[in-house]
Design a protein around this motif. Sequence first.
Motif, short mmCIF file in Angstrom:
data_model
loop_
_atom_site.label_atom_id
_atom_site.label_comp_id
_atom_site.label_asym_id
_atom_site.label_seq_id
_atom_site.Cartn_x
_atom_site.Cartn_y
_atom_site.Cartn_z
N UNK A 1 -2.80 5.55 4.98
CA UNK A 1 -2.22 4.94 3.80
C UNK A 1 -2.18 5.89 2.61
N UNK A 2 -1.21 5.63 1.71
CA UNK A 2 -1.05 6.42 0.49
C UNK A 2 -1.24 5.56 -0.74
N UNK A 3 -0.96 6.11 -1.92
CA UNK A 3 -1.16 5.37 -3.18
C UNK A 3 -0.43 4.04 -3.25
N UNK A 4 0.79 3.96 -2.72
CA UNK A 4 1.54 2.70 -2.82
C UNK A 4 0.86 1.58 -2.04
N UNK A 5 0.26 1.92 -0.90
CA UNK A 5 -0.45 0.92 -0.11
C UNK A 5 -1.68 0.42 -0.87
N UNK A 6 -2.42 1.34 -1.44
CA UNK A 6 -3.63 0.96 -2.19
C UNK A 6 -3.25 0.11 -3.41
N UNK A 7 -2.22 0.51 -4.12
CA UNK A 7 -1.81 -0.23 -5.31
C UNK A 7 -1.36 -1.65 -4.96
N UNK A 8 -0.66 -1.80 -3.85
CA UNK A 8 -0.24 -3.13 -3.42
C UNK A 8 -1.45 -4.00 -3.10
N UNK A 9 -2.43 -3.42 -2.39
CA UNK A 9 -3.64 -4.16 -2.06
C UNK A 9 -4.40 -4.58 -3.32
N UNK A 10 -4.50 -3.67 -4.29
CA UNK A 10 -5.19 -3.98 -5.54
C UNK A 10 -4.51 -5.14 -6.26
#
Length: 537
Positions: free
Chosen positions: A489-498
């Motif tokens: 995963x990259x930043x977009x995946x983490x940001x969506x989860x947050x």
Amino acid sequence: MKSMYELNVPIPSKRALIVRNIKEVSKEQREVALKKIEYCMFAFPADMLVLDFLSDSGSSSMTDLQWAALFHGDESYGRNKGYYVLLDAIRDTFERGNKPKKAINLILSGETNVKKLMDELYLTTFKGGFVNGGIHQLTRPNAFLVPQGRCAEHLLFSTIAPILKEKSPNKEFFILNNGHFDTTEANIAANGLHPINLFSANLLEDFPPDQMDIKNPFKGNMDSEKLESFIQEKGADRIPLIYLTITNNTAAGQPVSMNNIKTIYEIAHRYGIPLFLDACRFAENAYFIKEFEEGYNNISILKIIQEMFSYIDGFTISFKKDGLANIGGGLFFRDQGVFYKKFSTDGNIGTKLKEKQILTFGNDSYGGLSGRDIMALAVGLYEVVKEPYLAERIGQVRDFARKLANNGVPVVLPAGGHAVYINVEKFFEGTDMKIDDFGGVGFSIELLRHYGIRACELGPFAFEWDKKTPEQRKSILNLVRFAVPRNTYGPSHINYAVAAVTELYRNRKMIPKIRVSRGADLRLRHFQSGLQPIYKD
């Protein structure tokens, strides 16, 4: 002009060359699927998810060097060439520190000099460490390949339990750990032994998010005072093993300090008790030691690993974590060490383990793995100790936790190496959610239903709070784990989860309580039970 190291942003350590597109799945379609599978997180079709944080076990993306190594896979039934390569990769990783031999290069380079292969790989003899070689692996086997970590746990405890019970049929035996994970605890209990957790006292203490890059209190440590007291109370003869899990998965993925490993070793050594590691995330733990423990900042990851393993008598491991492999595990113990002597009074314990390995998982040189998997795993052991990889890996998890904390979501801080853990008790403060309402499960169901994100409750439901005694309940934490797959995963995946978790937190009063509709008494019930969310009108 600033250098690349002074820009105050992480330097990329990799780039993706293959893309897997995510399907568009509606909330209504996920609801249908959830009802059909009785809301069991483990039974939800992965292809219908946006993000999958259920586990970091075997779910990581392999490197190009690992994919290339697949072509060197040897599917011979007996003594495939990958067997020799993997055993030496294990010696390189856990025993040789800054002086690895990298015999794997003989195979990867296509070496044709048969004498060189015989002398440096196929017919070399080793003894005295975790991986005997040549005739010594036949006469005193101490390295056992299996498909994954729980297989190694089964092999270990199903072999030693009958030995203990035959010798002392009326005694109760205890396996002490800084935090047994679910399958470890289940394998111990299934064999009539008692798993005991000795968590660090500071585990759930508050920690400022802005300090995560500066210091670490090593909350994964074992409570050494409780260990000493337990041994004195029960007697060393009733404690066949002491376990340390690195990093401490059950305890929010927190690291264990070198000082704590030394201290536990000294106690174990004093009482003649074998000390084992549950070593699934050994490289991540080593990185925390390098980053935060005094005296280790200028020491290499391999040298730190060598020291960690110098204090122990054996280890079980799932290579599906810090082996960067999709399959693989093992059990290893020190040749003629404390464990060997303790359990070889009536025949060689290594021979008994090998017989069970062959009976259960297959010939010792493949242990239920394909030759291709063995080669990918061997290369993975060299990949996982690279510092740029570890820095980015642990930095991503830390960033995930920091963003949630900054949004007010109660997470255990500092972040561990492989996952972010929500403190469920704090999450539901101000609501009528009680511990036996399994709020962590309700949260996980709603996260999947609304946003297509799968996480894993590791609390009162998974660890069977309602079936435990009041004393046993004291060692059950109330957490939800977001295990981050490696290199995926990259930043977009983490940001969506947050964003998704934050929204649920703001609407936590709408999260349903959970009733176990089927299989409440099953062992490891979170893998297979039926559930029913109770929604408010």
